[in-house]
Design a protein around this motif. Structure first.
Motif, PDB file in Angstrom:
ATOM      1  N   THR A  64       0.842  -1.205   0.000  1.00 44.58           N
ATOM      2  CA  THR A  64       0.000   0.000   0.000  1.00 44.58           C
ATOM      3  C   THR A  64       0.876   1.254   0.000  1.00 44.58           C
ATOM      4  OG1 THR A  64      -1.722  -1.228   1.160  1.00 44.58           O
ATOM      5  CG2 THR A  64      -1.895   1.175   1.204  1.00 44.58           C
ATOM      6  N   VAL A  87      -2.253   0.441 -12.878  1.00 44.47           N
ATOM      7  CA  VAL A  87      -2.566  -0.643 -13.805  1.00 44.47           C
ATOM      8  C   VAL A  87      -2.124  -1.984 -13.218  1.00 44.47           C
ATOM      9  CG1 VAL A  87      -2.035  -1.628 -16.081  1.00 44.47           C
ATOM     10  CG2 VAL A  87      -2.400   0.847 -15.822  1.00 44.47           C
ATOM     11  N   PHE A  89       1.252  -3.840 -10.477  1.00 43.37           N
ATOM     12  CA  PHE A  89       2.553  -3.770  -9.812  1.00 43.37           C
ATOM     13  C   PHE A  89       2.963  -5.159  -9.381  1.00 43.37           C
ATOM     14  CE2 PHE A  89      -0.632  -2.180  -6.637  1.00 43.37           C
ATOM     15  CZ  PHE A  89      -0.694  -3.306  -5.846  1.00 43.37           C
ATOM     16  N   LYS A  90       4.275  -5.337  -9.237  1.00 44.04           N
ATOM     17  CA  LYS A  90       4.808  -6.549  -8.612  1.00 44.04           C
ATOM     18  C   LYS A  90       5.606  -6.128  -7.400  1.00 44.04           C
ATOM     19  CE  LYS A  90       8.408  -9.131  -9.852  1.00 44.04           C
ATOM     20  NZ  LYS A  90       9.383 -10.201 -10.203  1.00 44.04           N
ATOM     21  N   THR A  91       5.386  -6.825  -6.297  1.00 43.47           N
ATOM     22  CA  THR A  91       6.150  -6.608  -5.074  1.00 43.47           C
ATOM     23  C   THR A  91       7.010  -7.839  -4.823  1.00 43.47           C
ATOM     24  OG1 THR A  91       4.321  -5.311  -4.169  1.00 43.47           O
ATOM     25  CG2 THR A  91       5.978  -6.073  -2.615  1.00 43.47           C
TER      26      THR A  91
ATOM     27  N   GLY B  60      -3.600  -1.237  -2.680  1.00 40.56           N
ATOM     28  CA  GLY B  60      -2.785  -1.940  -1.688  1.00 40.56           C
ATOM     29  C   GLY B  60      -3.638  -2.726  -0.698  1.00 40.56           C
ATOM     30  N   THR B  63      -4.808  -5.699  -2.457  1.00 38.36           N
ATOM     31  CA  THR B  63      -3.654  -6.607  -2.470  1.00 38.36           C
ATOM     32  C   THR B  63      -3.472  -7.298  -1.124  1.00 38.36           C
ATOM     33  OG1 THR B  63      -2.557  -5.306  -4.173  1.00 38.36           O
ATOM     34  CG2 THR B  63      -1.141  -6.660  -2.776  1.00 38.36           C
ATOM     35  N   ASP B  67      -3.256 -11.196  -0.952  1.00 43.75           N
ATOM     36  CA  ASP B  67      -2.036 -11.829  -0.439  1.00 43.75           C
ATOM     37  C   ASP B  67      -2.351 -12.765   0.723  1.00 43.75           C
ATOM     38  OD1 ASP B  67       0.741 -12.308   0.144  1.00 43.75           O
ATOM     39  OD2 ASP B  67       0.598 -10.801   1.723  1.00 43.75           O
ATOM     40  N   VAL B  87       6.901 -14.580  -1.026  1.00 42.36           N
ATOM     41  CA  VAL B  87       8.123 -14.243  -1.764  1.00 42.36           C
ATOM     42  C   VAL B  87       7.860 -13.063  -2.706  1.00 42.36           C
ATOM     43  CG1 VAL B  87       9.783 -15.079  -3.487  1.00 42.36           C
ATOM     44  CG2 VAL B  87       9.001 -16.604  -1.646  1.00 42.36           C
ATOM     45  N   GLU B  88       6.785 -13.155  -3.462  1.00 40.08           N
ATOM     46  CA  GLU B  88       6.459 -12.098  -4.434  1.00 40.08           C
ATOM     47  C   GLU B  88       5.032 -12.272  -4.885  1.00 40.08           C
ATOM     48  OE1 GLU B  88       5.740 -12.580  -7.977  1.00 40.08           O
ATOM     49  OE2 GLU B  88       5.821 -14.758  -7.775  1.00 40.08           O
ATOM     50  N   PHE B  89       4.461 -11.178  -5.365  1.00 41.23           N
ATOM     51  CA  PHE B  89       3.172 -11.254  -6.047  1.00 41.23           C
ATOM     52  C   PHE B  89       3.079 -10.120  -7.053  1.00 41.23           C
ATOM     53  CE2 PHE B  89       2.290  -9.421  -1.732  1.00 41.23           C
ATOM     54  CZ  PHE B  89       2.130  -8.098  -2.112  1.00 41.23           C
ATOM     55  N   LYS B  90       2.251 -10.332  -8.062  1.00 38.17           N
ATOM     56  CA  LYS B  90       1.862  -9.252  -8.965  1.00 38.17           C
ATOM     57  C   LYS B  90       0.366  -9.093  -8.896  1.00 38.17           C
ATOM     58  CE  LYS B  90       1.463  -9.333 -13.572  1.00 38.17           C
ATOM     59  NZ  LYS B  90       1.454  -9.029 -15.024  1.00 38.17           N
ATOM     60  N   THR B  91      -0.072  -7.841  -8.816  1.00 31.02           N
ATOM     61  CA  THR B  91      -1.493  -7.519  -8.844  1.00 31.02           C
ATOM     62  C   THR B  91      -1.791  -6.756 -10.125  1.00 31.02           C
ATOM     63  OG1 THR B  91      -1.461  -7.285  -6.435  1.00 31.02           O
ATOM     64  CG2 THR B  91      -3.350  -6.363  -7.580  1.00 31.02           C
ATOM     65  N   ASN B  92      -2.808  -7.176 -10.856  1.00 34.23           N
ATOM     66  CA  ASN B  92      -3.318  -6.385 -11.985  1.00 34.23           C
ATOM     67  C   ASN B  92      -4.678  -5.843 -11.595  1.00 34.23           C
ATOM     68  OD1 ASN B  92      -1.240  -8.224 -13.417  1.00 34.23           O
ATOM     69  ND2 ASN B  92      -1.783  -6.733 -14.986  1.00 34.23           N
ATOM     70  N   LEU B  93      -4.834  -4.538 -11.726  1.00 38.01           N
ATOM     71  CA  LEU B  93      -6.092  -3.882 -11.357  1.00 38.01           C
ATOM     72  C   LEU B  93      -6.932  -3.732 -12.618  1.00 38.01           C
ATOM     73  CD1 LEU B  93      -5.800  -3.425  -8.392  1.00 38.01           C
ATOM     74  CD2 LEU B  93      -3.675  -2.565  -9.363  1.00 38.01           C
ATOM     75  N   GLU B 119      -2.883 -18.481  -7.435  1.00 37.33           N
ATOM     76  CA  GLU B 119      -3.601 -17.438  -8.156  1.00 37.33           C
ATOM     77  C   GLU B 119      -4.786 -16.980  -7.310  1.00 37.33           C
ATOM     78  OE1 GLU B 119      -2.651 -18.964 -12.727  1.00 37.33           O
ATOM     79  OE2 GLU B 119      -4.656 -19.261 -11.884  1.00 37.33           O
ATOM     80  N   THR B 135      -6.561  -9.210 -10.083  1.00 37.46           N
ATOM     81  CA  THR B 135      -6.035 -10.573 -10.002  1.00 37.46           C
ATOM     82  C   THR B 135      -4.661 -10.531  -9.358  1.00 37.46           C
ATOM     83  OG1 THR B 135      -4.746 -10.553 -12.036  1.00 37.46           O
ATOM     84  CG2 THR B 135      -7.079 -11.084 -12.244  1.00 37.46           C
ATOM     85  N   THR B 137      -1.059 -13.144  -8.952  1.00 39.79           N
ATOM     86  CA  THR B 137      -0.321 -14.398  -8.982  1.00 39.79           C
ATOM     87  C   THR B 137       0.808 -14.226  -7.981  1.00 39.79           C
ATOM     88  OG1 THR B 137       1.176 -13.674 -10.743  1.00 39.79           O
ATOM     89  CG2 THR B 137      -0.812 -14.840 -11.422  1.00 39.79           C
ATOM     90  N   GLY B 138       1.074 -15.258  -7.192  1.00 37.25           N
ATOM     91  CA  GLY B 138       2.077 -15.091  -6.149  1.00 37.25           C
ATOM     92  C   GLY B 138       2.818 -16.364  -5.808  1.00 37.25           C
ATOM     93  N   THR B 139       3.997 -16.173  -5.258  1.00 40.14           N
ATOM     94  CA  THR B 139       4.848 -17.273  -4.811  1.00 40.14           C
ATOM     95  C   THR B 139       4.959 -17.211  -3.290  1.00 40.14           C
ATOM     96  OG1 THR B 139       6.161 -17.046  -6.834  1.00 40.14           O
ATOM     97  CG2 THR B 139       7.125 -18.348  -5.063  1.00 40.14           C
TER      98      THR B 139
END
Lengths: 147, 147, 147, 147
Positions: A64, A87, A89-91, B60, B63, B67, B87-93, B119, B135, B137-139
């Motif tokens: 956030t 649009v 982001f990856k964290t 956020g 997210t 998460d 570990v990581e994630f990507k969010t698409n808005l 997912e 959406t 996707t995350g590890t």
């Protein structure tokens, strides 16, 4: 990092106003520590209320702060009258988010008429020391507000 | 989606306990609506306190729900005694996060001894209708807790 | 997956033409196995020439197939006269890319006037069996070709 | 960027050997321009054979260079006897991949026993000038080779 010429001479006032309208920032106690064309530095104190199961700050809360930092950084370079939208982001979470305070620092890498690409880093601060806990790369979009 | 065999017969109790220890979930009013092996469905009411500049829910915060959904879904398939870490994630808005309530639904796609891939989707709900807003996707990583 | 109404009645011909103009597809031996509105299925034989250090297909080559699949899937839903451009994608590698042939399957999740969001999966095929080796989520942009 | 102490004194020889075993690098004409602990710089000439529909280099091929750069950078910091594997990456495409040559530069941001986080950038070069065309953030994993 390159330095950018803001297209809106009032960029500081409008970026601060957009930030101030985000109630999530107030709820999380996040404030603007520094702001320049295409760059922003936010500050957040630790609060147990935002923790995950190990009393570390939740990855989503770190995100956030990073997302707002990217959004405000991108917004400082947009023409007057536009709004900013995330649009994607990856964290990547690199270390436990454990600290007394947190800093979220974003910089525009590539501004564009429609899409702006930003990078940001989150740091945990304890005493005088700080350490990197997470990174974000994100795409922001300039939107004409609907009338 | 494949269905998975949990390695920990107490998966439901331990996953619920991990969720309950996340103070961020309490602060945001997020609860578990449904839980199964490798799958979880979380629910969150709208609150203006989590909004961005247009009174939509902050990306956020969306997210944060996604998460946690991924983390709990991954955790249900981990052996007893492990902790879960993002570990990581990507969010698409994909659409404005505007609704009376929100659902965060995650499913494990590929469980692993060390890393699990998930997912998740966030939906905004108003009246009886729901629409996809984001959406992830995350590890996730399985960690032996430090003694 | 929702099913979509193509805005260009010639979507099949123009999408096939865009694919055929990608010399990288020819170099890699990738072909269109199936195409529909918002969906595409590509096929690639294994070749040692695209391998990484363990004779598995390089993650970047798997990504090349996934990215083209997303681009063509997005393109089938764009109005006539537009070109398609990739904004970003994330690839998660879930299993060793070991197989006789590979399939890259993409589907549009959210089409938009400017941005389209797609998901894709890569499968390794050996004999009659196939297994998931990678996933992609990506953002594609519709561009008016410069005159 | 911090500078790192390699744990394997032969890091240069083993990293070069891993690179040389990647047939995809040979197929694409990619070579190592520079290598140091946690850092690598790769070079690739333009070839129409790797182009997408507008004769630009395909985003997946740019990604192939970036991914190998990240993998080799991460590998230079791994203990002897380990192999390196990509877990995930995100590529953001910032400008058309148009140039006579391309450079792929990766640097480790956070090395770890199991997971290493890297950042990389792709540049297009024409004459003496270069411009940023894409960025990658990626997670790499250290693997004990199976006996």
């Amino acid at each position: 990092m390159p330095s950018f010429e803001p297209r809106n001479p009032d960029y500081r006032a409008v970026a601060t106003a957009v930030f101030d309208r985000q109630q999530a920032m107030r709820s999380l106690g996040i404030s603007i520590a520094w702001l320049g064309p295409g760059e922003v530095d936010l500050a957040m104190p630790y609060s147990a209320g935002w923790s995950q199961q190990n009393r570390l700050v939740h990855a989503g809360i770190i995100t956030t702060g990073l997302d707002t930092a990217c959004g405000i950084a991108a917004f400082t370079l947009m023409p007057a009258g536009f709004d900013v939208l995330t649009v994607e982001f990856k964290t990547n979470l690199l270390a436990p988010a454990k600290g007394e305070r947190f800093a979220f620092r974003a910089a525009v890498v590539k501004p564009g008429r429609t899409l702006t690409f930003c990078e940001a880093r989150a740091f945990a601060q304890t005493g005088g020391a700080e350490s990197l806990v997470a990174t974000m790369t994100g795409t922001l979009m300039a939107m004409m507000p609907r009338v």
